[in-house]
Design a protein around this motif. Structure first.
Motif, PDB file in Angstrom:
ATOM      1  N   VAL A   1      -0.124  15.876 -13.210  1.00 18.02           N
ATOM      2  CA  VAL A   1       0.173  17.043 -12.387  1.00 18.02           C
ATOM      3  C   VAL A   1       1.679  17.233 -12.222  1.00 18.02           C
ATOM      4  CG1 VAL A   1       0.091  15.812 -10.172  1.00 18.02           C
ATOM      5  CG2 VAL A   1      -0.486  18.238 -10.268  1.00 18.02           C
ATOM      6  N   GLU A   2       2.449  16.135 -12.237  1.00 11.47           N
ATOM      7  CA  GLU A   2       3.903  16.261 -12.119  1.00 11.47           C
ATOM      8  C   GLU A   2       4.490  17.013 -13.311  1.00 11.47           C
ATOM      9  OE1 GLU A   2       2.587  13.017  -9.522  1.00 11.47           O
ATOM     10  OE2 GLU A   2       2.242  13.493 -11.637  1.00 11.47           O
ATOM     11  N   LYS A   3       3.959  16.735 -14.498  1.00 11.22           N
ATOM     12  CA  LYS A   3       4.433  17.438 -15.687  1.00 11.22           C
ATOM     13  C   LYS A   3       4.070  18.921 -15.617  1.00 11.22           C
ATOM     14  CE  LYS A   3       6.047  18.039 -19.842  1.00 11.22           C
ATOM     15  NZ  LYS A   3       7.515  18.059 -20.086  1.00 11.22           N
ATOM     16  N   THR A   4       2.854  19.203 -15.174  1.00  9.76           N
ATOM     17  CA  THR A   4       2.445  20.604 -15.003  1.00  9.76           C
ATOM     18  C   THR A   4       3.351  21.307 -14.005  1.00  9.76           C
ATOM     19  OG1 THR A   4       0.146  19.976 -15.451  1.00  9.76           O
ATOM     20  CG2 THR A   4       0.512  22.105 -14.410  1.00  9.76           C
ATOM     21  N   SER A   5       3.680  20.603 -12.921  1.00 13.45           N
ATOM     22  CA  SER A   5       4.554  21.187 -11.906  1.00 13.45           C
ATOM     23  C   SER A   5       5.950  21.451 -12.465  1.00 13.45           C
ATOM     24  CB  SER A   5       4.630  20.259 -10.697  1.00 13.45           C
ATOM     25  OG  SER A   5       5.514  20.764  -9.725  1.00 13.45           O
TER      26      SER A   5
ATOM     27  N   GLU B   1       0.852  -1.197   0.000  1.00 17.00           N
ATOM     28  CA  GLU B   1       0.000   0.000   0.000  1.00 17.00           C
ATOM     29  C   GLU B   1       0.884   1.243   0.000  1.00 17.00           C
ATOM     30  OE1 GLU B   1      -3.663   2.028   2.541  1.00 17.00           O
ATOM     31  OE2 GLU B   1      -2.760   0.138   3.198  1.00 17.00           O
ATOM     32  N   GLY B   2       0.816   2.002  -1.064  1.00 15.13           N
ATOM     33  CA  GLY B   2       1.647   3.186  -1.198  1.00 15.13           C
ATOM     34  C   GLY B   2       0.829   4.460  -1.125  1.00 15.13           C
ATOM     35  N   PRO B   3       1.488   5.593  -1.312  1.00 15.33           N
ATOM     36  CA  PRO B   3       0.773   6.877  -1.241  1.00 15.33           C
ATOM     37  C   PRO B   3      -0.175   7.053  -2.420  1.00 15.33           C
ATOM     38  CG  PRO B   3       3.018   7.207  -1.999  1.00 15.33           C
ATOM     39  CD  PRO B   3       2.912   5.769  -1.601  1.00 15.33           C
ATOM     40  N   VAL B   4      -1.213   7.831  -2.189  1.00 14.43           N
ATOM     41  CA  VAL B   4      -2.164   8.155  -3.252  1.00 14.43           C
ATOM     42  C   VAL B   4      -1.479   9.064  -4.269  1.00 14.43           C
ATOM     43  CG1 VAL B   4      -4.401   9.199  -3.759  1.00 14.43           C
ATOM     44  CG2 VAL B   4      -4.061   7.941  -1.621  1.00 14.43           C
ATOM     45  N   GLN B   5      -1.796   8.868  -5.523  1.00 18.30           N
ATOM     46  CA  GLN B   5      -1.197   9.686  -6.565  1.00 18.30           C
ATOM     47  C   GLN B   5      -1.559  11.155  -6.349  1.00 18.30           C
ATOM     48  OE1 GLN B   5      -2.335   8.574 -10.510  1.00 18.30           O
ATOM     49  NE2 GLN B   5      -0.934  10.015 -11.510  1.00 18.30           N
TER      50      GLN B   5
ATOM     51  N   TYR C   1     -11.345  31.875 -11.000  1.00 18.92           N
ATOM     52  CA  TYR C   1     -10.204  30.961 -11.019  1.00 18.92           C
ATOM     53  C   TYR C   1     -10.390  29.785 -10.060  1.00 18.92           C
ATOM     54  CZ  TYR C   1      -7.336  34.124 -13.847  1.00 18.92           C
ATOM     55  OH  TYR C   1      -6.827  34.887 -14.869  1.00 18.92           O
ATOM     56  N   TYR C   2     -11.349  29.878  -9.148  1.00 16.73           N
ATOM     57  CA  TYR C   2     -11.547  28.773  -8.205  1.00 16.73           C
ATOM     58  C   TYR C   2     -12.057  27.514  -8.906  1.00 16.73           C
ATOM     59  CZ  TYR C   2     -15.937  31.414  -8.402  1.00 16.73           C
ATOM     60  OH  TYR C   2     -17.032  32.130  -8.831  1.00 16.73           O
ATOM     61  N   PHE C   3     -12.464  27.625 -10.174  1.00 16.52           N
ATOM     62  CA  PHE C   3     -12.859  26.444 -10.941  1.00 16.52           C
ATOM     63  C   PHE C   3     -11.658  25.726 -11.568  1.00 16.52           C
ATOM     64  CE2 PHE C   3     -17.085  28.684 -11.397  1.00 16.52           C
ATOM     65  CZ  PHE C   3     -17.773  27.776 -10.602  1.00 16.52           C
ATOM     66  N   ARG C   4     -10.483  26.308 -11.432  1.00 19.15           N
ATOM     67  CA  ARG C   4      -9.294  25.705 -12.046  1.00 19.15           C
ATOM     68  C   ARG C   4      -8.764  24.591 -11.138  1.00 19.15           C
ATOM     69  NH1 ARG C   4      -6.770  28.309 -16.057  1.00 19.15           N
ATOM     70  NH2 ARG C   4      -4.729  27.605 -15.308  1.00 19.15           N
ATOM     71  N   GLN C   5      -9.423  23.465 -11.154  1.00 18.53           N
ATOM     72  CA  GLN C   5      -9.055  22.312 -10.336  1.00 18.53           C
ATOM     73  C   GLN C   5      -8.852  21.113 -11.254  1.00 18.53           C
ATOM     74  OE1 GLN C   5      -8.582  22.666  -7.057  1.00 18.53           O
ATOM     75  NE2 GLN C   5      -9.369  24.770  -6.950  1.00 18.53           N
ATOM     76  N   SER C   6      -7.670  21.035 -11.862  1.00 16.61           N
ATOM     77  CA  SER C   6      -7.367  19.947 -12.786  1.00 16.61           C
ATOM     78  C   SER C   6      -5.856  19.760 -12.837  1.00 16.61           C
ATOM     79  CB  SER C   6      -7.914  20.269 -14.184  1.00 16.61           C
ATOM     80  OG  SER C   6      -7.430  19.343 -15.134  1.00 16.61           O
ATOM     81  N   PRO C   7      -5.369  18.511 -12.979  1.00 22.55           N
ATOM     82  CA  PRO C   7      -3.914  18.291 -13.051  1.00 22.55           C
ATOM     83  C   PRO C   7      -3.241  19.034 -14.196  1.00 22.55           C
ATOM     84  CG  PRO C   7      -5.066  16.221 -12.670  1.00 22.55           C
ATOM     85  CD  PRO C   7      -6.114  17.241 -12.963  1.00 22.55           C
ATOM     86  N   ALA C   8      -3.992  19.392 -15.223  1.00 27.08           N
ATOM     87  CA  ALA C   8      -3.404  20.073 -16.375  1.00 27.08           C
ATOM     88  C   ALA C   8      -3.386  21.589 -16.218  1.00 27.08           C
ATOM     89  CB  ALA C   8      -4.168  19.702 -17.645  1.00 27.08           C
ATOM     90  N   LEU C   9      -3.875  22.099 -15.106  1.00 25.69           N
ATOM     91  CA  LEU C   9      -3.955  23.545 -14.901  1.00 25.69           C
ATOM     92  C   LEU C   9      -3.038  23.956 -13.755  1.00 25.69           C
ATOM     93  CD1 LEU C   9      -7.830  24.040 -15.165  1.00 25.69           C
ATOM     94  CD2 LEU C   9      -6.126  24.186 -16.992  1.00 25.69           C
TER      95      LEU C   9
END
Length: 400
Positions: free
Chosen positions: A337-341, A15-19, A379-387
């Protein structure tokens, strides 16, 4: 054969961490470089009616007290945005402008009419501003940047009523030097009463519809028309009740008034004659007036063309020399999200090379704490790994 194969039969399952769905980083720019550290952002919002300056000061004081007890030593605390400090700075600046505008009006009255008239007008302005602030408080508004802007916006209108009354009393003194102030003031005030009331109501009729703006901008815009309208009504009342009384007490006797008037007239009259004689001359007056009219029409057309050509930008709110800005990033859909980061970090490294940048925060997969701009743009709607976005903080505007 025929038996199910489980994952545990071919691999080790733990069992590992959640992505990660969102990542937040903080970087302090130093010597044109910065290193990002994982961060947690806490946004604190004041209650309605509370003083933002006092709230921010108490929060910072509480944070400092927690550093030695609850917060570990290896945890760094950084204040990304302090709107209490900026609100205090802007409010003080607006108050300075309000004082400057009032003194400018008093100075403009002092030169053509005299020191006593200037004192009367200045007193009327101070009384009007004080009464307007009280009425604004009674209405439920607080003293903030918007309400102060409303006073500065209407300062030219607030002084008009008192100036008109004082100037007409001054004029009647010169026209009827044998009469006393007690005899002059009622007629002088009555003479300009109707036009002054009509002019005030006309301006109120132009401003008041702004109070009925609905939606997000409604509460933000409503203090401007309401405070301005209340100020103009109070200014009208003070001009008709307080200003004549002050004129009765403070205005100079006829002889001194006559002396001051003619000394000023001897200085101003030649300059006005040079300006108006060419327009009133029997020989060239008609041509000069025609040229003046053409020039005025041309100036109006040029001013109307400025927004069309883009030389003047029309905005609801003026440009502001803020010490922060946001960089918004939209990656292709389904980007991790890692790529976005990583992309945001590369952008942050470039920003760190700018000498005026003091720090920045990276938000990948989530939005930065909402400010006014983010509230308007949702901007509070910007909840996505690509944003993602970067909140960039600059050094103080006095140092850039």
């Amino acid at each position: 054969q025929g038996n199910p194969i489980f994952i545990k039969d071919v691999a080790k399952v733990v069992e590992g961490p959640v992505q990660n769905q969102r990542l937040v980083w903080h970087a302090q720019a130093n010597d044109q470089s910065a290193s990002e550290h994982p961060a947690v952002t806490i946004a604190i919002t004041k209650k309605p009616g509370e003083n933002a300056v006092d709230v921010s000061d108490r929060v910072l004081e509480q944070l400092n007290s927690l550093k030695s007890s609850l917060i570990p030593k290896d945890i760094e605390i950084a204040v990304a945005r302090n709107y209490g400090e900026t609100a205090n700075e802007k409010a003080n600046k607006l108050i300075q402008k309000l004082i400057f505008a009032t003194l400018s009006v008093v100075a403009l009255i002092f030169f053509p009419l005299g020191r006593r008239e200037a004192v009367i007008v200045g007193s009327a302005v101070v009384l009007t501003l004080a009464a307007t602030l009280f009425a604004s408080w009674a209405w439920g508004f607080t003293i903030n940047r918007v309400s102060l802007f409303a006073l500065i916006f209407s300062i030219g209108i607030l002084v008009d009523d008192a100036i008109v009354v004082v100037e007409n009393i001054h004029r009647h003194q010169l026209l009827f030097p044998h009469k006393s102030l007690r005899e002059i003031i009622p007629g002088a005030v009555d003479e300009v009463g109707g036009p002054t009331i009509l002019a005030t109501l006309t301006v109120i009729a132009a401003l008041l519809p702004m109070a009925f703006i609905s939606g997000l901008m409604g509460p933000y815009m409503s203090p401007i028309p309401i405070n301005s309208s209340m100020g103009m009504l109070l200014s009208l009342a003070i001009a008709f009740m307080i200003t004549p009384w002050m004129a009765r007490i403070w205005l100079a006797p006829h002889s001194e008034q006559q002396k001051n008037h003619f000394n000023l007239a001897l200085w101003i009259s030649p300059k006005f004659k040079k300006i108006f004689n060419p327009l009133l001359s029997d020989q060239t007056g008609k041509r000069n007036r025609r040229l003046l009219g053409i020039g005025v029409i041309g100036a109006i057309l040029i001013s109307l063309a400025l927004p069309v050509t883009g030389l003047v930008v029309l905005k609801m709110l003026p440009f502001d020399n803020k010490s922060e800005f946001q960089v918004i990033l939209d990656m292709p859909p389904n980007t991790r999200v890692e790529k976005t980061s990583d992309v945001l970090k590369e952008m942050g490294a470039a920003l760190a090379k700018v000498p005026e940048v003091s720090s920045y925060q990276i938000y990948a997969g989530t939005a930065a704490p909402i400010n006014f701009n983010g509230l308007v743009r949702q901007y509070y709607f910007r909840q996505s790994p690509a944003l993602g976005d970067i909140q960039v903080n600059l050094v103080d505007k006095h140092h850039r």
